[in-house]
Write a protein that holds these residues in place. Structure first.
Motif, PDB file in Angstrom:
ATOM      1  N   PHE A  56       0.886  -1.204  -0.292  1.00  0.00           N
ATOM      2  CA  PHE A  56       0.490  -0.379  -0.117  1.00  0.00           C
ATOM      3  C   PHE A  56       0.786   1.562  -0.308  1.00  0.00           C
ATOM      4  CE2 PHE A  56      -2.052   3.050   2.094  1.00  0.00           C
ATOM      5  CZ  PHE A  56      -2.787   3.161   1.581  1.00  0.00           C
ATOM      6  N   ASN A  57       1.080   1.199   0.726  1.00  0.00           N
ATOM      7  CA  ASN A  57       3.457   2.466   1.078  1.00  0.00           C
ATOM      8  C   ASN A  57       3.704   2.972  -0.601  1.00  0.00           C
ATOM      9  OD1 ASN A  57       2.104   3.350   3.144  1.00  0.00           O
ATOM     10  ND2 ASN A  57       3.742   1.559   4.764  1.00  0.00           N
ATOM     11  N   ILE A  58       3.552   1.168  -1.080  1.00  0.00           N
ATOM     12  CA  ILE A  58       4.514   1.613  -2.028  1.00  0.00           C
ATOM     13  C   ILE A  58       3.655   2.046  -4.218  1.00  0.00           C
ATOM     14  CG2 ILE A  58       6.223  -0.087  -4.058  1.00  0.00           C
ATOM     15  CD1 ILE A  58       7.074  -1.486  -1.634  1.00  0.00           C
ATOM     16  N   VAL A  59       3.199   1.702  -3.754  1.00  0.00           N
ATOM     17  CA  VAL A  59       1.594   2.027  -4.423  1.00  0.00           C
ATOM     18  C   VAL A  59       0.973   3.488  -4.175  1.00  0.00           C
ATOM     19  CG1 VAL A  59      -1.182   1.672  -5.117  1.00  0.00           C
ATOM     20  CG2 VAL A  59       0.478  -0.401  -4.988  1.00  0.00           C
ATOM     21  N   VAL A  60       0.860   3.915  -3.293  1.00  0.00           N
ATOM     22  CA  VAL A  60       0.180   5.105  -2.615  1.00  0.00           C
ATOM     23  C   VAL A  60       1.854   6.238  -3.352  1.00  0.00           C
ATOM     24  CG1 VAL A  60       0.271   6.780  -0.796  1.00  0.00           C
ATOM     25  CG2 VAL A  60      -1.293   5.074  -1.293  1.00  0.00           C
TER      26      VAL A  60
ATOM     27  N   PHE B 262       7.337  15.834  -3.501  1.00  0.00           N
ATOM     28  CA  PHE B 262       8.323  14.789  -3.678  1.00  0.00           C
ATOM     29  C   PHE B 262       9.419  14.319  -2.509  1.00  0.00           C
ATOM     30  CE2 PHE B 262      11.784  13.802  -5.975  1.00  0.00           C
ATOM     31  CZ  PHE B 262      11.753  12.658  -6.105  1.00  0.00           C
ATOM     32  N   PHE B 263       9.371  14.408  -2.053  1.00  0.00           N
ATOM     33  CA  PHE B 263      10.718  13.840  -0.472  1.00  0.00           C
ATOM     34  C   PHE B 263       9.534  12.927  -0.119  1.00  0.00           C
ATOM     35  CE2 PHE B 263      12.193  14.581   4.094  1.00  0.00           C
ATOM     36  CZ  PHE B 263      13.323  14.270   3.797  1.00  0.00           C
ATOM     37  N   LEU B 264       8.735  14.154   0.710  1.00  0.00           N
ATOM     38  CA  LEU B 264       7.631  12.623   1.086  1.00  0.00           C
ATOM     39  C   LEU B 264       6.873  11.893   1.069  1.00  0.00           C
ATOM     40  CD1 LEU B 264       5.636  15.788   3.523  1.00  0.00           C
ATOM     41  CD2 LEU B 264       7.681  14.741   3.967  1.00  0.00           C
ATOM     42  N   SER B 265       6.601  11.790  -0.282  1.00  0.00           N
ATOM     43  CA  SER B 265       6.498  10.614  -0.745  1.00  0.00           C
ATOM     44  C   SER B 265       7.474   9.508  -1.325  1.00  0.00           C
ATOM     45  CB  SER B 265       5.951  10.749  -2.506  1.00  0.00           C
ATOM     46  OG  SER B 265       5.489  11.734  -2.694  1.00  0.00           O
ATOM     47  N   ILE B 266       8.629  10.264  -1.626  1.00  0.00           N
ATOM     48  CA  ILE B 266       9.812   9.526  -0.974  1.00  0.00           C
ATOM     49  C   ILE B 266      10.315   9.092  -0.063  1.00  0.00           C
ATOM     50  CG2 ILE B 266      12.892   9.244  -1.739  1.00  0.00           C
ATOM     51  CD1 ILE B 266      11.504   9.448  -4.036  1.00  0.00           C
ATOM     52  N   LEU B 267      10.206   9.570   1.041  1.00  0.00           N
ATOM     53  CA  LEU B 267       9.979   8.706   2.053  1.00  0.00           C
ATOM     54  C   LEU B 267       9.327   7.329   2.388  1.00  0.00           C
ATOM     55  CD1 LEU B 267      10.981  12.270   4.647  1.00  0.00           C
ATOM     56  CD2 LEU B 267      11.886  10.281   4.935  1.00  0.00           C
ATOM     57  N   ILE B 268       7.754   7.971   2.114  1.00  0.00           N
ATOM     58  CA  ILE B 268       6.868   6.948   1.938  1.00  0.00           C
ATOM     59  C   ILE B 268       6.910   5.948   1.323  1.00  0.00           C
ATOM     60  CG2 ILE B 268       4.044   6.486   1.386  1.00  0.00           C
ATOM     61  CD1 ILE B 268       3.498   9.048   1.867  1.00  0.00           C
ATOM     62  N   LEU B 269       7.770   5.817   0.272  1.00  0.00           N
ATOM     63  CA  LEU B 269       8.655   4.311  -0.868  1.00  0.00           C
ATOM     64  C   LEU B 269       9.225   4.383  -0.350  1.00  0.00           C
ATOM     65  CD1 LEU B 269       8.629   3.236  -3.669  1.00  0.00           C
ATOM     66  CD2 LEU B 269      10.371   4.999  -4.459  1.00  0.00           C
ATOM     67  N   ILE B 270      10.294   4.783   0.438  1.00  0.00           N
ATOM     68  CA  ILE B 270      11.123   3.961   1.366  1.00  0.00           C
ATOM     69  C   ILE B 270      10.861   3.124   2.767  1.00  0.00           C
ATOM     70  CG2 ILE B 270      13.207   4.000   3.095  1.00  0.00           C
ATOM     71  CD1 ILE B 270      13.765   6.253   0.753  1.00  0.00           C
TER      72      ILE B 270
ATOM     73  N   GLY C 257       7.821   1.602   2.626  1.00  0.00           N
ATOM     74  CA  GLY C 257       7.314   0.574   2.186  1.00  0.00           C
ATOM     75  C   GLY C 257       7.792  -0.127   1.849  1.00  0.00           C
ATOM     76  N   ILE C 258       9.282  -0.106   0.960  1.00  0.00           N
ATOM     77  CA  ILE C 258      10.093  -1.066   0.882  1.00  0.00           C
ATOM     78  C   ILE C 258      10.593  -1.544   2.019  1.00  0.00           C
ATOM     79  CG2 ILE C 258      12.781  -1.231  -0.732  1.00  0.00           C
ATOM     80  CD1 ILE C 258      11.855   0.533  -1.809  1.00  0.00           C
ATOM     81  N   LEU C 259      10.858  -1.041   3.306  1.00  0.00           N
ATOM     82  CA  LEU C 259      11.450  -1.597   4.514  1.00  0.00           C
ATOM     83  C   LEU C 259      10.978  -2.497   5.060  1.00  0.00           C
ATOM     84  CD1 LEU C 259      13.178   1.467   5.955  1.00  0.00           C
ATOM     85  CD2 LEU C 259      14.901  -0.445   5.128  1.00  0.00           C
TER      86      LEU C 259
END
Length: 174
Positions: A39-43, A77-85, A87-89
């Motif tokens: 879910f985090n990665i998709v968002v 963009f910065f906050l989206s990258i944090l959400i992506l990371i 999600g990967i973790l």
């Protein structure tokens, strides 16, 4: 043949393990972490794609709506990258937990990264105000100062605090 019934009722402190059988550890159920990570990665990917499209079409959008809108997307963009990371973790945590490896280290990494997310959104709110998203996108105009832009800040700070609590539980679950 004489059978002593009391032998059947004696309690022993020994665990009886049949010979030839080996106790196999069952992999824990990690569906919740997998779904949450996905879910985090998709968002985050949706937000990143939206930001990239918006930056490519920035001149066209500026001409269509108004020249006074800065349409600045660095912080989003910065906050989206944090959400992506994060999600990967969470995905890595679920995989390691299913493989029965020590995943408390990954839980600690998720916990520290969640704290970083919470501190970063707190810093953004303190520096720019609670409606930083509106100010970044639409500037100091009436639209940018609208109170509806408080919602992304409140949602993200709540999301970050939830990640801190959830990762703390995962870190201590081992």
């Amino acid at each position: 043949m004489k059978v002593n019934i009391e032998d059947y009722y004696k309690r022993t402190n020994q665990n009886v393990v049949p010979k030839g059988f080996k106790k196999v550890k069952k992999a824990p159920f990690t569906l919740a972490e997998m779904l949450y990570g996905t879910f985090n990665i998709v968002v985050s990917v949706i937000f990143i794609l939206f930001i990239i499209i918006m930056n490519i079409a920035k001149p066209i959008i500026s001409n269509l709506i108004n020249q006074n809108f800065p349409l600045e997307t660095r912080l989003i963009f910065f906050l989206s990258i944090l959400i992506l990371i994060i999600g990967i973790l969470f995905e890595i945590y679920a995989i390691e937990r299913a493989r029965l490896h020590k995943c408390s280290v990954i839980g600690a990494i998720i916990f520290s990264f969640s704290l970083f997310m919470t501190f970063s959104i707190t810093y953004i709110i303190v520096k720019y105000s609670l409606n930083w998203a509106g100010i970044q996108l639409f500037g100091q105009t009436q639209i940018g100062l609208n109170k509806w832009f408080y919602l992304p800040s409140i949602a993200y700070i709540g999301y970050s605090i939830f990640n801190v609590c959830y990762s703390f539980v995962l870190m201590n679950s081992q």
